[in-house]
Motif scaffolding. Structure first.
Motif, PDB file in Angstrom:
ATOM      1  N   MET A   9      34.706 -44.485  35.734  1.00 33.55           N
ATOM      2  CA  MET A   9      33.496 -43.133  35.759  1.00 33.55           C
ATOM      3  C   MET A   9      32.224 -43.379  36.345  1.00 33.55           C
ATOM      4  N   THR A  10      31.964 -45.024  36.118  1.00 34.39           N
ATOM      5  CA  THR A  10      30.630 -45.380  36.664  1.00 34.39           C
ATOM      6  C   THR A  10      30.823 -45.236  38.380  1.00 34.39           C
ATOM      7  N   LEU A  11      32.090 -45.962  38.837  1.00 31.63           N
ATOM      8  CA  LEU A  11      32.356 -45.973  40.291  1.00 31.63           C
ATOM      9  C   LEU A  11      32.619 -44.484  40.713  1.00 31.63           C
ATOM     10  N   ASN A  12      33.142 -43.537  39.927  1.00 33.93           N
ATOM     11  CA  ASN A  12      33.308 -42.359  40.715  1.00 33.93           C
ATOM     12  C   ASN A  12      31.923 -41.553  40.579  1.00 33.93           C
ATOM     13  N   GLY A  13      30.773 -42.053  39.692  1.00 36.26           N
ATOM     14  CA  GLY A  13      29.599 -41.353  39.828  1.00 36.26           C
ATOM     15  C   GLY A  13      28.790 -41.605  41.118  1.00 36.26           C
ATOM     16  N   LEU A  14      29.034 -43.191  41.359  1.00 34.84           N
ATOM     17  CA  LEU A  14      28.525 -43.796  42.678  1.00 34.84           C
ATOM     18  C   LEU A  14      29.265 -42.948  44.016  1.00 34.84           C
ATOM     19  N   VAL A  15      30.336 -42.813  43.938  1.00 32.04           N
ATOM     20  CA  VAL A  15      31.186 -42.067  45.058  1.00 32.04           C
ATOM     21  C   VAL A  15      30.669 -40.895  45.278  1.00 32.04           C
ATOM     22  N   ALA A  16      30.314 -39.960  43.864  1.00 31.73           N
ATOM     23  CA  ALA A  16      29.864 -38.457  44.124  1.00 31.73           C
ATOM     24  C   ALA A  16      28.409 -38.224  44.294  1.00 31.73           C
ATOM     25  N   SER A  17      27.617 -39.420  44.256  1.00 28.91           N
ATOM     26  CA  SER A  17      26.110 -39.206  44.730  1.00 28.91           C
ATOM     27  C   SER A  17      25.799 -39.022  46.048  1.00 28.91           C
ATOM     28  N   PRO A  18      24.904 -38.312  46.273  1.00 25.99           N
ATOM     29  CA  PRO A  18      24.472 -37.811  47.411  1.00 25.99           C
ATOM     30  C   PRO A  18      24.166 -38.989  48.428  1.00 25.99           C
ATOM     31  N   GLY A  19      23.684 -39.908  47.975  1.00 25.51           N
ATOM     32  CA  GLY A  19      23.399 -41.071  48.944  1.00 25.51           C
ATOM     33  C   GLY A  19      24.762 -42.048  49.339  1.00 25.51           C
ATOM     34  N   PHE A  20      25.680 -41.641  48.701  1.00 21.57           N
ATOM     35  CA  PHE A  20      26.843 -42.651  49.024  1.00 21.57           C
ATOM     36  C   PHE A  20      27.276 -42.600  50.451  1.00 21.57           C
ATOM     37  N   ALA A  21      27.249 -41.468  50.983  1.00 21.39           N
ATOM     38  CA  ALA A  21      27.706 -41.225  52.448  1.00 21.39           C
ATOM     39  C   ALA A  21      27.044 -42.155  53.312  1.00 21.39           C
ATOM     40  N   ALA A  22      25.662 -42.446  53.080  1.00 23.40           N
ATOM     41  CA  ALA A  22      25.096 -43.449  53.966  1.00 23.40           C
ATOM     42  C   ALA A  22      25.721 -44.685  53.747  1.00 23.40           C
TER      43      ALA A  22
END
Length: 359
Positions: A244-257
């Motif tokens: 869940m924590t890792l998924n939240g990281l992937v879903a965050s707006p800044g992850f694409a950078a």
């Protein structure tokens, strides 16, 4: 093979003498440590070392937590006012009652006089500009050259069971757990589990994405870790929480950078596509503490794996420079970056990699 670092200073008058300070580049294979209080000139000395290395065709990866080393790209062989004009502070010109163009002219004159006083003619600046390309990388941002740190986890060219490959697995997993503010210790259950996932995939020659790690946490691709069942060693509820924590990281707006840009590859950072040496400045001043530690850990793991692929040499082949190591190599505590730095300090000499640290 000899770096010019300046001139000796007369201790009685505090004035520079005519005696140059020449530093044998080969000494950097036993590494260097720059220490001093704020404002004492640590970064200035570091810039001097990097420029001298570039003049000798020695590539450099420079980790820049403060954002000061981008000035390495400001090379003006003509020392013309027009070169300095885009970089002068217009408010400073206003305070001094002159135009920005006049301030640019004064700045150019000051630099020309100062460089000439240290026997640095425009011809040597031109040689520096020709000898190596300066690139400013900004992981997690598109302000400079973006770096793909999490776009994919490609298997290394090393043998999957080699020491270099194991180091890269540990650095990759440790850095990712640091970014999630989870336990990055190599003996922690989450570290052991993810390391096994990455290691097994790389042994099969597979490239992983972060999404694959989430799926592996929810549905483990193996039944045991060591001699214990997976559910006993790393219970399902704990795996799901980490997923869940890792998924939240992937879903965050800044992850694409973190997934866009050039791959994090030491070969490409040390040398350009045409084989020309590079000074690669890794500017991380815009990141928060967890993001900085994550990136530094990933980069150090990549440099360590690159180092192990090189043949042995007694000459200086490349330099890893890090400004302000506070927090990355503490006397107490064990962040993911610490063991990697210690390993580099112990082993890099045999491969011609000089490590220069400042604090």
């Amino acid at each position: 093979g000899v770096f010019y670092l300046g001139r000796e200073v007369d201790p009685a008058t505090s004035e520079p003498t005519d005696a140059p300070i020449l530093y044998d580049a080969a000494d950097l294979t036993t590494h260097a440590f720059i220490v001093g209080m704020t404002g004492s000139g640590k970064t200035g000395l570091g810039v001097g070392l990097i420029e001298e290395a570039a003049l000798d065709g020695i590539p450099v990866i420079a980790i820049d937590p403060k954002g000061d080393l981008g000035n390495l790209a400001l090379q003006f062989p003509q020392l013309a006012p027009a070169d300095f004009r885009p970089w002068v502070d217009e408010s400073e010109a206003t305070r001094e009652g002159i135009t920005p163009d006049e301030l640019a002219a004064q700045t150019a004159e000051m630099w020309a006089k100062g460089l000439a006083g240290h026997d640095q003619p425009p011809e040597r600046i031109a040689r520096l500009a020709e000898a190596a390309d300066v690139r400013i990388y900004t992981p997690g941002s598109a302000a400079g050259l973006p770096v793909s740190v999490l776009g994919s986890l490609e298997p290394p060219t090393d043998d999957a069971g080699s020491e270099g490959c194991r180091d890269r697995v540990d650095a990759t997993v440790g850095g990712l757990l640091t970014l999630m503010e989870s336990d990055a210790d190599a003996t922690a259950a989450e570290h052991v589990f993810l390391s096994q996932v990455v290691s097994e995939a790389w042994q099969r020659g597979e490239t992983l994405a972060v999404e694959d790690l989430i799926k592996a946490l929810l549905t483990p691709p193996f039944e045991t870790l060591g001699v214990m069942p997976v559910d006993d060693f790393f219970p399902e509820r704990d795996r799901k929480k980490l997923a869940m924590t890792l998924n939240g990281l992937v879903a965050s707006p800044g992850f694409a950078a973190w997934t866009q840009g050039r791959p994090l590859d030491a070969d490409r950072l040390f040398y350009g596509p045409d084989g020309k040496p590079q000074v690669s400045v890794m500017s991380i001043g815009h990141l928060d503490d967890a993001e900085r530690l994550f990136f530094v850990t990933r980069l150090l793991g990549e440099v360590l794996a690159w180092m192990r692929r090189q043949p042995g040499t007694g000459a200086l082949r490349a330099i890893l420079y890090m400004d302000e190591i506070f927090g990355y190599l503490p006397p107490t505590g064990n962040p993911a970056s610490k063991q990697l730095l210690l390993t580099l300090l112990k082993q890099a000499r045999a491969f011609g990699l000089g490590v220069v640290l400042a604090t």
